[in-house]
Design a protein around this motif. Sequence first.
Motif, PDB file in Angstrom:
ATOM      1  N   PRO A  86      -1.130  -2.583  44.838  1.00 30.63           N
ATOM      2  CA  PRO A  86      -2.367  -2.305  45.570  1.00 30.63           C
ATOM      3  C   PRO A  86      -3.143  -1.115  45.019  1.00 30.63           C
ATOM      4  CG  PRO A  86      -0.475  -1.598  46.838  1.00 30.63           C
ATOM      5  CD  PRO A  86       0.058  -2.296  45.632  1.00 30.63           C
ATOM      6  N   ARG A  87      -2.594  -0.396  44.039  1.00 26.55           N
ATOM      7  CA  ARG A  87      -3.315   0.730  43.437  1.00 26.55           C
ATOM      8  C   ARG A  87      -4.012   0.275  42.164  1.00 26.55           C
ATOM      9  NH1 ARG A  87      -2.332   6.036  45.021  1.00 26.55           N
ATOM     10  NH2 ARG A  87      -0.594   6.295  46.484  1.00 26.55           N
ATOM     11  N   GLU A  88      -5.283   0.655  42.034  1.00 30.34           N
ATOM     12  CA  GLU A  88      -6.058   0.236  40.880  1.00 30.34           C
ATOM     13  C   GLU A  88      -5.463   0.818  39.592  1.00 30.34           C
ATOM     14  OE1 GLU A  88     -10.189   0.769  41.552  1.00 30.34           O
ATOM     15  OE2 GLU A  88     -10.759  -0.232  39.683  1.00 30.34           O
ATOM     16  N   SER A  89      -5.025   2.094  39.665  1.00 26.35           N
ATOM     17  CA  SER A  89      -4.497   2.738  38.458  1.00 26.35           C
ATOM     18  C   SER A  89      -3.262   2.011  37.943  1.00 26.35           C
ATOM     19  CB  SER A  89      -4.165   4.202  38.754  1.00 26.35           C
ATOM     20  OG  SER A  89      -3.174   4.271  39.757  1.00 26.35           O
ATOM     21  N   VAL A  90      -2.404   1.561  38.880  1.00 27.41           N
ATOM     22  CA  VAL A  90      -1.191   0.854  38.462  1.00 27.41           C
ATOM     23  C   VAL A  90      -1.546  -0.512  37.887  1.00 27.41           C
ATOM     24  CG1 VAL A  90       1.038  -0.030  39.217  1.00 27.41           C
ATOM     25  CG2 VAL A  90       0.156   2.092  40.173  1.00 27.41           C
ATOM     26  N   ALA A  91      -2.552  -1.169  38.492  1.00 26.29           N
ATOM     27  CA  ALA A  91      -2.990  -2.469  37.987  1.00 26.29           C
ATOM     28  C   ALA A  91      -3.467  -2.308  36.546  1.00 26.29           C
ATOM     29  CB  ALA A  91      -4.101  -3.026  38.856  1.00 26.29           C
ATOM     30  N   GLU A  92      -4.173  -1.203  36.265  1.00 27.42           N
ATOM     31  CA  GLU A  92      -4.656  -0.961  34.906  1.00 27.42           C
ATOM     32  C   GLU A  92      -3.493  -0.655  33.962  1.00 27.42           C
ATOM     33  OE1 GLU A  92      -7.712   1.998  35.226  1.00 27.42           O
ATOM     34  OE2 GLU A  92      -9.083   0.491  36.034  1.00 27.42           O
ATOM     35  N   GLU A  93      -2.577   0.175  34.456  1.00 29.11           N
ATOM     36  CA  GLU A  93      -1.406   0.528  33.658  1.00 29.11           C
ATOM     37  C   GLU A  93      -0.608  -0.705  33.256  1.00 29.11           C
ATOM     38  OE1 GLU A  93       2.008   3.527  34.673  1.00 29.11           O
ATOM     39  OE2 GLU A  93       0.236   3.985  35.884  1.00 29.11           O
ATOM     40  N   MET A  94      -0.559  -1.685  34.177  1.00 32.98           N
ATOM     41  CA  MET A  94       0.211  -2.905  33.908  1.00 32.98           C
ATOM     42  C   MET A  94      -0.623  -3.935  33.147  1.00 32.98           C
ATOM     43  SD  MET A  94       2.150  -3.296  37.590  1.00 32.98           S
ATOM     44  CE  MET A  94       2.835  -4.918  37.271  1.00 32.98           C
ATOM     45  N   ASN A  95      -1.833  -3.556  32.756  1.00 33.48           N
ATOM     46  CA  ASN A  95      -2.730  -4.445  32.010  1.00 33.48           C
ATOM     47  C   ASN A  95      -3.035  -5.746  32.744  1.00 33.48           C
ATOM     48  OD1 ASN A  95      -2.924  -2.678  29.837  1.00 33.48           O
ATOM     49  ND2 ASN A  95      -0.993  -3.468  28.991  1.00 33.48           N
ATOM     50  N   LEU A  96      -3.097  -5.681  34.047  1.00 34.14           N
ATOM     51  CA  LEU A  96      -3.321  -6.906  34.814  1.00 34.14           C
ATOM     52  C   LEU A  96      -4.724  -7.449  34.602  1.00 34.14           C
ATOM     53  CD1 LEU A  96      -1.520  -6.166  38.188  1.00 34.14           C
ATOM     54  CD2 LEU A  96      -0.666  -7.329  36.170  1.00 34.14           C
ATOM     55  N   PHE A  97      -5.658  -6.554  34.251  1.00 32.76           N
ATOM     56  CA  PHE A  97      -7.035  -7.024  34.057  1.00 32.76           C
ATOM     57  C   PHE A  97      -7.174  -7.832  32.772  1.00 32.76           C
ATOM     58  CE2 PHE A  97      -7.594  -3.511  37.033  1.00 32.76           C
ATOM     59  CZ  PHE A  97      -8.401  -4.112  37.987  1.00 32.76           C
ATOM     60  N   ASP A  98      -6.131  -7.748  31.906  1.00 30.02           N
ATOM     61  CA  ASP A  98      -6.178  -8.528  30.676  1.00 30.02           C
ATOM     62  C   ASP A  98      -5.302  -9.762  30.763  1.00 30.02           C
ATOM     63  OD1 ASP A  98      -7.683  -6.439  29.675  1.00 30.02           O
ATOM     64  OD2 ASP A  98      -5.867  -5.340  29.079  1.00 30.02           O
ATOM     65  N   ASN A  99      -4.683  -9.953  31.916  1.00 27.46           N
ATOM     66  CA  ASN A  99      -3.787 -11.091  32.086  1.00 27.46           C
ATOM     67  C   ASN A  99      -4.606 -12.259  32.643  1.00 27.46           C
ATOM     68  OD1 ASN A  99      -2.030 -12.949  33.345  1.00 27.46           O
ATOM     69  ND2 ASN A  99      -0.421 -11.403  33.453  1.00 27.46           N
ATOM     70  N   PRO A 100      -4.778 -13.331  31.850  1.00 26.78           N
ATOM     71  CA  PRO A 100      -5.700 -14.396  32.267  1.00 26.78           C
ATOM     72  C   PRO A 100      -5.314 -15.040  33.602  1.00 26.78           C
ATOM     73  CG  PRO A 100      -4.387 -15.067  30.368  1.00 26.78           C
ATOM     74  CD  PRO A 100      -4.144 -13.613  30.557  1.00 26.78           C
ATOM     75  N   VAL A 111      -6.522 -10.185  40.807  1.00 26.47           N
ATOM     76  CA  VAL A 111      -6.697  -8.735  40.934  1.00 26.47           C
ATOM     77  C   VAL A 111      -8.169  -8.400  41.225  1.00 26.47           C
ATOM     78  CG1 VAL A 111      -6.395  -6.516  39.803  1.00 26.47           C
ATOM     79  CG2 VAL A 111      -4.754  -8.340  39.395  1.00 26.47           C
ATOM     80  N   LEU A 112      -9.075  -9.135  40.572  1.00 27.65           N
ATOM     81  CA  LEU A 112     -10.501  -8.895  40.827  1.00 27.65           C
ATOM     82  C   LEU A 112     -10.831  -9.128  42.301  1.00 27.65           C
ATOM     83  CD1 LEU A 112     -12.126 -10.517  37.675  1.00 27.65           C
ATOM     84  CD2 LEU A 112     -12.039  -8.081  38.255  1.00 27.65           C
ATOM     85  N   ALA A 113     -10.163 -10.112  42.913  1.00 30.04           N
ATOM     86  CA  ALA A 113     -10.461 -10.447  44.302  1.00 30.04           C
ATOM     87  C   ALA A 113     -10.009  -9.369  45.274  1.00 30.04           C
ATOM     88  CB  ALA A 113      -9.820 -11.781  44.657  1.00 30.04           C
ATOM     89  N   ALA A 114      -9.144  -8.460  44.825  1.00 29.47           N
ATOM     90  CA  ALA A 114      -8.672  -7.393  45.717  1.00 29.47           C
ATOM     91  C   ALA A 114      -9.844  -6.555  46.205  1.00 29.47           C
ATOM     92  CB  ALA A 114      -7.667  -6.510  44.991  1.00 29.47           C
ATOM     93  N   GLU A 115     -10.871  -6.437  45.348  1.00 31.25           N
ATOM     94  CA  GLU A 115     -12.018  -5.604  45.671  1.00 31.25           C
ATOM     95  C   GLU A 115     -12.916  -6.253  46.715  1.00 31.25           C
ATOM     96  OE1 GLU A 115     -12.754  -2.243  45.419  1.00 31.25           O
ATOM     97  OE2 GLU A 115     -12.194  -2.459  43.305  1.00 31.25           O
ATOM     98  N   TYR A 116     -13.131  -7.584  46.593  1.00 31.67           N
ATOM     99  CA  TYR A 116     -14.097  -8.239  47.483  1.00 31.67           C
ATOM    100  C   TYR A 116     -13.479  -9.184  48.512  1.00 31.67           C
ATOM    101  CZ  TYR A 116     -13.669 -11.938  43.902  1.00 31.67           C
ATOM    102  OH  TYR A 116     -13.183 -12.876  43.026  1.00 31.67           O
ATOM    103  N   GLY A 117     -12.174  -9.451  48.400  1.00 33.69           N
ATOM    104  CA  GLY A 117     -11.550 -10.408  49.301  1.00 33.69           C
ATOM    105  C   GLY A 117     -11.530  -9.922  50.744  1.00 33.69           C
ATOM    106  N   THR A 118     -11.514 -10.873  51.674  1.00 31.08           N
ATOM    107  CA  THR A 118     -11.404 -10.546  53.091  1.00 31.08           C
ATOM    108  C   THR A 118      -9.924 -10.492  53.445  1.00 31.08           C
ATOM    109  OG1 THR A 118     -13.417 -11.763  53.546  1.00 31.08           O
ATOM    110  CG2 THR A 118     -11.962 -11.329  55.416  1.00 31.08           C
ATOM    111  N   THR A 149      -4.003 -12.721  46.675  1.00 28.66           N
ATOM    112  CA  THR A 149      -5.349 -13.210  46.954  1.00 28.66           C
ATOM    113  C   THR A 149      -5.442 -14.659  46.518  1.00 28.66           C
ATOM    114  OG1 THR A 149      -6.169 -12.599  44.779  1.00 28.66           O
ATOM    115  CG2 THR A 149      -6.394 -10.942  46.503  1.00 28.66           C
ATOM    116  N   LEU A 150      -6.471 -15.340  46.994  1.00 26.92           N
ATOM    117  CA  LEU A 150      -6.674 -16.738  46.627  1.00 26.92           C
ATOM    118  C   LEU A 150      -7.508 -16.833  45.352  1.00 26.92           C
ATOM    119  CD1 LEU A 150      -7.524 -18.380  50.061  1.00 26.92           C
ATOM    120  CD2 LEU A 150      -5.302 -18.141  48.958  1.00 26.92           C
ATOM    121  N   ALA A 151      -7.190 -17.835  44.537  1.00 27.74           N
ATOM    122  CA  ALA A 151      -7.995 -18.108  43.350  1.00 27.74           C
ATOM    123  C   ALA A 151      -7.964 -19.614  43.109  1.00 27.74           C
ATOM    124  CB  ALA A 151      -7.441 -17.359  42.143  1.00 27.74           C
TER     125      ALA A 151
END
Lengths: 293, 427
Positions: free
Chosen positions: B353-367, B373-380, B157-159
């Motif tokens: 592309p799986r949310e559970s794996v993203a959480e398992e890999m702690n991607l939401f805590d990776n600055p 990863v957040l953009a996966a939900e709302y990105g076009t 995704t773009l950031a």
Amino acid sequence: MNKKRKNNIQGLTFMAPATLTASLFIVVPIAYAFFMMFFNINLLSGTRTFIGFDNFSKIIGDPRFWAALRNTSTYVAVVVPIQTSIALILAALLNSKIKFNRVFLTVMFIPTLTSSSAMTLIFMWLFNNNGLVVNQIQQLTGARIQFLTNPDLALSVIMIMNIFSTVPHFMVVFLSGLQDIPANLYEAAAIDGATKVRQFFHVTIPQLMPILFYVVTMGVVGTFQIFDQAFILSGGTGGPQNSTLTFTLYIYQLAFTSNDMGRASAMSFILGVIIFTFTWIINKVMKADEMNG
Amino acid sequence: MNKFVKSLGMVSTLALLAACTNGNETATEDESSESGQETVGNMEGGNVNLAVWGSSPAETNALEETISSFEAETGIEVELEIIQDNFQDAMTARFAANNAPDVFYLEAFAAPMFIESGVLENISGEMDNTDDFFDPLIDVFRGEEDELFAVPKDYSTLALYVNEDMIEDAGLSVEDIPRDWDDLLVFAEELQGELEDNQAAMIVDQTLARHYSAFINNGLDPAGDEGQADFTSSPEALEYFQSIVDGTEAGFLQNPQIDMGIDSAGAAFGAGRAAMMIEGNWVISALNQEYSDVNYTVLESPTINGEEQSMTFTVGYTVARDAQNRDEAIAFINYMTGDGLKQWSELSGTLPPRESVAEEMNLFDNPVLEPHVLAAEYGTVWSSGESLPVVAASFDNYFQAAVNGTMTVEEAMEAAENEANAELDRR
């Protein structure tokens, strides 16, 4: 008679592998393209419908075809005469007894060895809006000219690039032709009182005619098929505003953007006819048959 | 005569040799496919062939290792074929020749064309736990009646990438960077005043692939209606494109190739020639390895008209219709996008592309990765109808004319729309 026949069979046997490969990879695809241009084809699902000459009328009705025709013709009309004359002049200079002519020859041959995609990137670096050429022109004249994004100038960048990269090859061809001209012709002309300039036009050029024919023909064929430079410069779109859309880029877009192989084949056929016609005209004008025969 | 006989003999020997090697090859192939068919029922053994495009050595390595894990787990053998370039054209040719691989990579951009041609296997209901995938990533591989034709293997995704040092040297701070696009432009203009002549406040790519979300966010899908392109019916979208044109004219938005002569945004950013860029996570490895001295922060893509937006690029695994090894193929893609997904994502450095794996890999805590990863939900997702390639080509052809001032944005959009519609009519 019998012996001749055996010789023929022997010859044919030796030619068989090459003939087989050539027909499999060249003749059959061309024949298939002839067949495809009358169909509307979806390669993926393998469906095709016969539509007669519709592909041709669609192409004629497409403004992008005319844009491609205009761009490609301008391109050929500008590039071929310039590259031929520069190559001829450089070859004549190298053929005279200047010092270090081998060194010059080697240095000048480098552009031909450079791949065209690398060359395109170098030229984009030179001609971009903050590039050397643009900044130099601004320093000298005060005007800021944007080459890559200006539809009137984008094609000229490709022209300069092509001239730069093809001149050395043709120069070497001319040079070998020049070295084949017997020195006694020049001596005779000199005795008759011809100046160097008259010698060039009345001895060199006529003697070079077969080579000139080759250079012009290859130049025309090559420039009609210009693709990679236009593709890289515009990112495959032919933009801005179709100003870098050439015939081959148009064929590529028909085949892979519009996913229409039938129309792409029809356009390839049209391009083939155009190149054939031009080569035929050049052949007639330069009387190549008489010279070579 | 003697010569002739000799040469004839030589040629025929060669031909015979060639025939023999050919014969041997086909024989082995036959054997293996036979043994494959015998064991389809109990899912032990068997084989599946997979075609992918060549990417970085790291990714190829990761793919090979994940495949080994799959082979060890199931006993199914995977024949990997890496196609170096023009992958989509090569696949088209394989289908035309009735020689399609069982499983292959499918780019979201090309998915509608493959789906509508009816050459893909319907795998609805055969994939495990599809709810776990980020919705936009899997929905892009669905057909008109919600059938599933592929599953995503990763995405980008773009950031917004920000060079902290350049911002601070300009007397500004990263915390001041606004989230809203219009405010961001004001910030960029102010920043440009503090930069050197050969530096750009922000790099902007001018192709439709990077801005499709601006249309979607304003309720317009330019390629949504088959056979009709529409760039003009959203005034808000036109305003957005006008702001890019204005910013380019004012000089604080620059295109790396055209304005700076650098072949990619990442290189311009890495070389300290640009303070901000909107790019995908594919730049991270280059930034870390080749430009490790650059001190950067990643923020989420700017909002447009107050709405979150980004572009998402995704690739999935798909199964060819009537694939010879259908069951093995489905087992394979289930593994690669399920149990093996974590291994693949970690080794290749791509986003799962799986949310559970993203959480398992702690991607939401990776600055660095979190904004992506957040953009996966709302990105076009960069995909729409089958007409998107034509629509995108027309846009790219004319938007450049608006950027350099030969046409107004309205004129350019109208010209692009007309060109695309004419081409779609001709198809």
